[in-house]
Enzyme design. Sequence first.
Site, PDB file in Angstrom:
ATOM      1  N   ASN A 124       0.808  -1.228   0.000  1.00 52.30           N
ATOM      2  CA  ASN A 124       0.000   0.000   0.000  1.00 52.30           C
ATOM      3  C   ASN A 124       0.840   1.278   0.000  1.00 52.30           C
ATOM      4  OD1 ASN A 124       0.859   0.476   2.659  1.00 52.30           O
ATOM      5  ND2 ASN A 124      -0.924  -0.550   3.549  1.00 52.30           N
ATOM      6  N   ILE A 125       0.159   2.413   0.016  1.00 52.08           N
ATOM      7  CA  ILE A 125       0.826   3.719  -0.120  1.00 52.08           C
ATOM      8  C   ILE A 125       1.803   3.994   1.021  1.00 52.08           C
ATOM      9  CG2 ILE A 125      -1.061   4.733  -1.476  1.00 52.08           C
ATOM     10  CD1 ILE A 125      -1.888   6.271   1.117  1.00 52.08           C
TER      11      ILE A 125
ATOM     12  N   CYS B 196      -7.627  -2.208  -6.769  1.00 53.88           N
ATOM     13  CA  CYS B 196      -6.904  -2.317  -5.499  1.00 53.88           C
ATOM     14  C   CYS B 196      -7.947  -2.063  -4.425  1.00 53.88           C
ATOM     15  CB  CYS B 196      -5.717  -1.352  -5.443  1.00 53.88           C
ATOM     16  SG  CYS B 196      -6.059   0.323  -6.026  1.00 53.88           S
ATOM     17  N   SER B 197      -7.777  -1.043  -3.601  1.00 51.44           N
ATOM     18  CA  SER B 197      -8.816  -0.709  -2.627  1.00 51.44           C
ATOM     19  C   SER B 197      -9.795   0.288  -3.246  1.00 51.44           C
ATOM     20  CB  SER B 197      -8.203  -0.142  -1.349  1.00 51.44           C
ATOM     21  OG  SER B 197      -7.360  -1.105  -0.747  1.00 51.44           O
TER      22      SER B 197
ATOM     23  N   TRP C 292      -7.390   4.023  -7.371  1.00 51.17           N
ATOM     24  CA  TRP C 292      -6.768   5.243  -7.921  1.00 51.17           C
ATOM     25  C   TRP C 292      -5.246   5.274  -7.708  1.00 51.17           C
ATOM     26  CZ3 TRP C 292     -10.866   7.890  -4.525  1.00 51.17           C
ATOM     27  CH2 TRP C 292     -10.539   7.789  -3.171  1.00 51.17           C
ATOM     28  N   ASP C 293      -4.664   4.234  -7.115  1.00 49.80           N
ATOM     29  CA  ASP C 293      -3.210   4.176  -6.926  1.00 49.80           C
ATOM     30  C   ASP C 293      -2.598   3.000  -7.698  1.00 49.80           C
ATOM     31  OD1 ASP C 293      -2.750   6.447  -5.183  1.00 49.80           O
ATOM     32  OD2 ASP C 293      -3.818   5.334  -3.627  1.00 49.80           O
TER      33      ASP C 293
ATOM     34  N   LYS D 290      -5.086  10.649  -6.711  1.00 54.90           N
ATOM     35  CA  LYS D 290      -5.181  11.795  -5.799  1.00 54.90           C
ATOM     36  C   LYS D 290      -3.856  12.565  -5.731  1.00 54.90           C
ATOM     37  CE  LYS D 290      -7.435  10.983  -1.953  1.00 54.90           C
ATOM     38  NZ  LYS D 290      -7.804  10.333  -0.676  1.00 54.90           N
TER      39      LYS D 290
END
Length: 606
Positions: free
Chosen positions: A309-310, A370-371, A374-375, A412
């Site tokens: 994740n991010i 993904c979730s 947008w990533d 984002k």
Amino acid sequence: MASPVSVYNSNALDTHISSTSRESLKMELLADVSLLPGEERITDKDIIYICPFSGAVKGKVLITNYRLYFKSSDTDVAVTLDVPLGAISRVEKMGGASSRGENSYGLDITCKDMRNLRFALKQEGHSRRDIFELLFRHAFPLSHGLPVFAYVTQEKYGDNGWNIYKPIEEFRRQGLPNNKWRITFINKSYELCDTYPTVLAVPFKSKEEDLRRVATFRSRGRIPVLSWIHRENQAVIVRCSQPLVGMSGKRNKDDERYLDLIREANDTTKLTIFDARPNVNAVANKATGGGYEGDEYQNAELIFLDIQNIHVMRESLKKLKDIVYPNVEESHWLSSLESTHWLEHVKLVLSGAIQVADKVSSGNSVVVHCSDGWDRTAQLTSLAMLMLDSHYRTLRGFQVLIEKEWISFGHKFASRIGHGDKNHADQDRSPIFVQFIDCVWQMTKQFPTAFEFNERLLLTILDHLYSCRFGTFLYNCESARDQHEVRSKTVSLWSLVNGKMDIYLNPFYTPESGRVLYPVASMRHLELWVTYYIRWNPRIRQQQQSPVEQRYKELLALRDEYLKKLEELQLSDSSPSSRLPNSPTPNTPSSPPSHNTAIHTLHTPF
């Protein structure tokens, strides 16, 4: 009103006439600063730059509403810094009025572009208060009620970069709409999904009411929509967010049927759903109402791609910065690089995109999420499209890809980069787009003739990801950009790029329309992008352009020069006035001039 530059030069002249040599030197130091239209001088100050490579360097710092510019006054050490304020992540005071030790009182500046800056000032009369407050205010304009520089600049370009991407035109290029896929404007007012674009491609058999029901079961209303279609086998790449399954294992018949419509569109036996997350993360997301597609989705297979994740990516890049700036960790370089896990993450992203591209190339439609979609989803879809479609490997096509998969579909940018925002510790910050560009660079290294653009384009994109000079990467989604009138009030980065395309072209580019690129995603074949991550270190020998590439460009220029001369000679030969009375007519057999023969010979190898 006089421009800031003319006022600046006028002041410099007055100061020179008044014979204040110190002020004169100061103006001379900053006289070569070329300000952008709309850029205004805020302040300048004598300062000491604590250079990590040359030690303490005396000089002058200039702060404008766009940049921090430093130039050394020491004749033996030439140091120049030109830092867009948008690239600044954090400004802190270093030391106090009672601090002991030379150069212990000043400012510490952390940048988003892999470097830090440290400046020292004299410990008297709160000498840093003004510069700290002005820098803090203009580096983080949104936190102080000011506009970012993109709204202030008055730059003008011949090419309007906002016209580079037109959704309908791009869908037409792909062969849409057709009898299996239709274009819908259900989101024209952003009512279905406020982070999606207004123009969407969905299965032909789906009704608008179906889309609304599916939106209730997908995180943030981000329903499965088409990103790309294979012209021959009609397999598609569809993107979306996770289903809202939750701990109780909720089902939604409309969502299940909708995914089956995607599968039926090209008679795929099994629809492949690529979930970018590690399996354990996807299971954990059930606790917060999310989840993944289970066995109730018939004729579908689910594959987890294990991309972190991010937060993991943010920490990984921080570790990488620690080992490359200011000094490269030489003694245990390979183990230090491995401990950052950065290249391992790049490998997993590339590997996931290869799996997506391979499925589609073999005729199987895929769904990627993904979730929130947008990533990691944007990374996977755009890289797979780059592998499958040579159009996206052209200079303009790559701009379309970024506009489409990243900007219009709501990566984002504002949250991940923190444009103009002082909250440097915001947990939403993450280098997801930087990682994507790194993956693209890895592909250009493995396929040096497949891309029309060069490394300079990738560096320019990343520099302006932070700079806030252009509106391209501002805000989180299209609806926010519309609300803030980005297209009418700011300039697009593509206006700059397309205004001087020559410097972004790869001289080795060889167009191959049907070729699918499958990079090798193994640690042995991946490299650290030194020209980006370690470019601030003068001790790392940077050769921006290889001698081979330079020579090739020279040969191309020579060819163009000879072709131009040939054209001029042919024009002069065909002109009636250029012929003497006894000279042969164009139809009279005659041996060609020797210089023409030489030109043709030179032209042949190209």
